[in-house]
Structures are given as C-alpha cells and as structure tokens.
Scaffold this motif. Structure first.
Motif, PDB file in Angstrom:
ATOM      1  N   TRP A  37       0.876  -1.120  -0.188  1.00  0.00           N
ATOM      2  CA  TRP A  37       0.096  -0.014  -0.051  1.00  0.00           C
ATOM      3  C   TRP A  37       0.986   1.300   0.069  1.00  0.00           C
ATOM      4  CZ3 TRP A  37      -4.552   1.408  -1.523  1.00  0.00           C
ATOM      5  CH2 TRP A  37      -5.021   2.748  -1.135  1.00  0.00           C
ATOM      6  N   ILE A  38       1.945   1.266   0.776  1.00  0.00           N
ATOM      7  CA  ILE A  38       2.848   2.365   1.051  1.00  0.00           C
ATOM      8  C   ILE A  38       3.659   2.473  -0.530  1.00  0.00           C
ATOM      9  CG2 ILE A  38       5.050   3.152   2.072  1.00  0.00           C
ATOM     10  CD1 ILE A  38       4.001   1.905   4.727  1.00  0.00           C
ATOM     11  N   SER A  39       3.846   1.594  -0.965  1.00  0.00           N
ATOM     12  CA  SER A  39       5.055   1.631  -2.179  1.00  0.00           C
ATOM     13  C   SER A  39       4.068   1.835  -3.397  1.00  0.00           C
ATOM     14  CB  SER A  39       5.895   0.436  -2.301  1.00  0.00           C
ATOM     15  OG  SER A  39       5.310  -0.639  -2.452  1.00  0.00           O
ATOM     16  N   ALA A  40       2.873   1.091  -3.566  1.00  0.00           N
ATOM     17  CA  ALA A  40       2.323   1.129  -4.734  1.00  0.00           C
ATOM     18  C   ALA A  40       0.767   0.935  -4.617  1.00  0.00           C
ATOM     19  CB  ALA A  40       2.584  -0.353  -5.536  1.00  0.00           C
ATOM     20  N   SER A  41       0.290   2.096  -3.886  1.00  0.00           N
ATOM     21  CA  SER A  41      -1.165   2.246  -3.685  1.00  0.00           C
ATOM     22  C   SER A  41      -2.043   2.658  -4.958  1.00  0.00           C
ATOM     23  CB  SER A  41      -1.512   3.449  -2.613  1.00  0.00           C
ATOM     24  OG  SER A  41      -1.013   4.576  -3.109  1.00  0.00           O
ATOM     25  N   GLN A  42      -1.462   3.190  -5.981  1.00  0.00           N
ATOM     26  CA  GLN A  42      -2.117   3.371  -7.145  1.00  0.00           C
ATOM     27  C   GLN A  42      -2.626   2.396  -7.682  1.00  0.00           C
ATOM     28  OE1 GLN A  42      -4.024   6.168  -7.846  1.00  0.00           O
ATOM     29  NE2 GLN A  42      -3.404   6.794  -5.846  1.00  0.00           N
ATOM     30  N   GLN A  43      -1.369   1.214  -7.642  1.00  0.00           N
ATOM     31  CA  GLN A  43      -1.669  -0.067  -8.562  1.00  0.00           C
ATOM     32  C   GLN A  43      -2.524  -0.989  -7.591  1.00  0.00           C
ATOM     33  OE1 GLN A  43       1.241   1.458  -7.987  1.00  0.00           O
ATOM     34  NE2 GLN A  43       1.973   1.789 -10.011  1.00  0.00           N
ATOM     35  N   LEU A  44      -2.756  -0.777  -6.558  1.00  0.00           N
ATOM     36  CA  LEU A  44      -3.823  -1.561  -5.641  1.00  0.00           C
ATOM     37  C   LEU A  44      -5.236  -0.955  -5.826  1.00  0.00           C
ATOM     38  CD1 LEU A  44      -1.650  -2.243  -2.394  1.00  0.00           C
ATOM     39  CD2 LEU A  44      -2.208  -3.907  -4.041  1.00  0.00           C
ATOM     40  N   LYS A  45      -5.256   0.098  -5.932  1.00  0.00           N
ATOM     41  CA  LYS A  45      -6.612   0.845  -5.836  1.00  0.00           C
ATOM     42  C   LYS A  45      -6.437   2.173  -6.795  1.00  0.00           C
ATOM     43  CE  LYS A  45     -10.190   2.627  -2.548  1.00  0.00           C
ATOM     44  NZ  LYS A  45     -10.868   2.835  -1.101  1.00  0.00           N
ATOM     45  N   PRO A  46      -6.541   2.117  -8.148  1.00  0.00           N
ATOM     46  CA  PRO A  46      -6.298   3.002  -8.614  1.00  0.00           C
ATOM     47  C   PRO A  46      -7.261   4.436  -8.406  1.00  0.00           C
ATOM     48  CG  PRO A  46      -6.213   1.382 -10.248  1.00  0.00           C
ATOM     49  CD  PRO A  46      -6.672   0.843  -8.500  1.00  0.00           C
ATOM     50  N   GLY A  47      -6.861   5.650  -8.467  1.00  0.00           N
ATOM     51  CA  GLY A  47      -7.572   6.737  -8.047  1.00  0.00           C
ATOM     52  C   GLY A  47      -7.776   7.249  -6.728  1.00  0.00           C
ATOM     53  N   ASN A  48      -7.256   6.435  -5.802  1.00  0.00           N
ATOM     54  CA  ASN A  48      -7.134   6.773  -4.459  1.00  0.00           C
ATOM     55  C   ASN A  48      -6.419   8.071  -4.006  1.00  0.00           C
ATOM     56  OD1 ASN A  48      -4.751   6.172  -2.510  1.00  0.00           O
ATOM     57  ND2 ASN A  48      -4.779   4.580  -4.232  1.00  0.00           N
ATOM     58  N   LEU A  49      -6.522   8.690  -3.053  1.00  0.00           N
ATOM     59  CA  LEU A  49      -5.873   9.778  -2.738  1.00  0.00           C
ATOM     60  C   LEU A  49      -4.574   9.625  -2.116  1.00  0.00           C
ATOM     61  CD1 LEU A  49      -8.739  11.928  -0.969  1.00  0.00           C
ATOM     62  CD2 LEU A  49      -8.003  12.106  -3.276  1.00  0.00           C
ATOM     63  N   MET A  50      -4.095   8.399  -1.979  1.00  0.00           N
ATOM     64  CA  MET A  50      -2.628   8.117  -1.444  1.00  0.00           C
ATOM     65  C   MET A  50      -1.728   8.024  -2.622  1.00  0.00           C
ATOM     66  SD  MET A  50      -0.775   6.984   1.171  1.00  0.00           S
ATOM     67  CE  MET A  50       0.773   6.049   1.549  1.00  0.00           C
ATOM     68  N   PRO A  51      -0.713   8.923  -2.749  1.00  0.00           N
ATOM     69  CA  PRO A  51       0.310   8.620  -3.701  1.00  0.00           C
ATOM     70  C   PRO A  51       0.978   7.224  -3.601  1.00  0.00           C
ATOM     71  CG  PRO A  51       1.026  10.326  -2.578  1.00  0.00           C
ATOM     72  CD  PRO A  51      -0.363   9.820  -2.106  1.00  0.00           C
ATOM     73  N   SER A  52       1.509   6.649  -4.807  1.00  0.00           N
ATOM     74  CA  SER A  52       2.507   5.472  -4.660  1.00  0.00           C
ATOM     75  C   SER A  52       3.662   6.079  -4.061  1.00  0.00           C
ATOM     76  CB  SER A  52       2.595   4.845  -5.616  1.00  0.00           C
ATOM     77  OG  SER A  52       1.487   4.359  -6.202  1.00  0.00           O
TER      78      SER A  52
END
Length: 77
Positions: free
Chosen positions: A42-57
C-alpha cells in the motif's frame, strides 16, 4: 505531512489519522487486509492496488526503510 499520529509531531490533515493503524483489521477503506506485506504494498504502490485513491504511491523507500516504516506503523496499536 499527510497523516496525523497523536502524541507525535505528525499533525497532517490530508490523510487518515494513523494513531491506531496497527490495530485495524483492514486498509484502503476496507479493501485490503492489514498485514505487513499488504501495508508495504500500500505504501509503495497504492495506485496499483486501488487506482485513483488519494494516497500517492511512495516507491522511494529502500527495502530496509520500507520494512522499518511498516514495523513502526504496525506498532501503532
């Protein structure tokens, strides 16, 4: 700068309060189980796990730094 952790200098207002993140059962609004591997992903690749969320990878951490960060976050119970 994004997250708050009560009792520390972390006073961020953008992301969720992480004061008790180690005791949570899930991450990403209930999408993912809260364990060391998922938290690191989640910390390193949050956008791959949940695209469009507010947490940047945050793929800038070395393996050792990421493990240390995950260990710290898991200790926040």
């Amino acid at each position: 700068a994004c997250h708050a952790v009560r009792g520390t200098e972390a006073k961020g207002l953008l992301g969720p309060d992480l004061t008790h993140v180690g005791s949570r059962r899930s991450l990403a609004a209930g999408l993912l189980p809260n364990n060391a591997g998922t938290l690191a992903s989640w910390i390193s690749a949050s956008q791959q796990l949940k695209p469009g969320n507010l947490m940047p990878s945050m793929g800038v951490f070395s393996g050792a730094d990421l493990r240390a960060l995950v260990g710290y976050l898991q200790s926040l119970e």
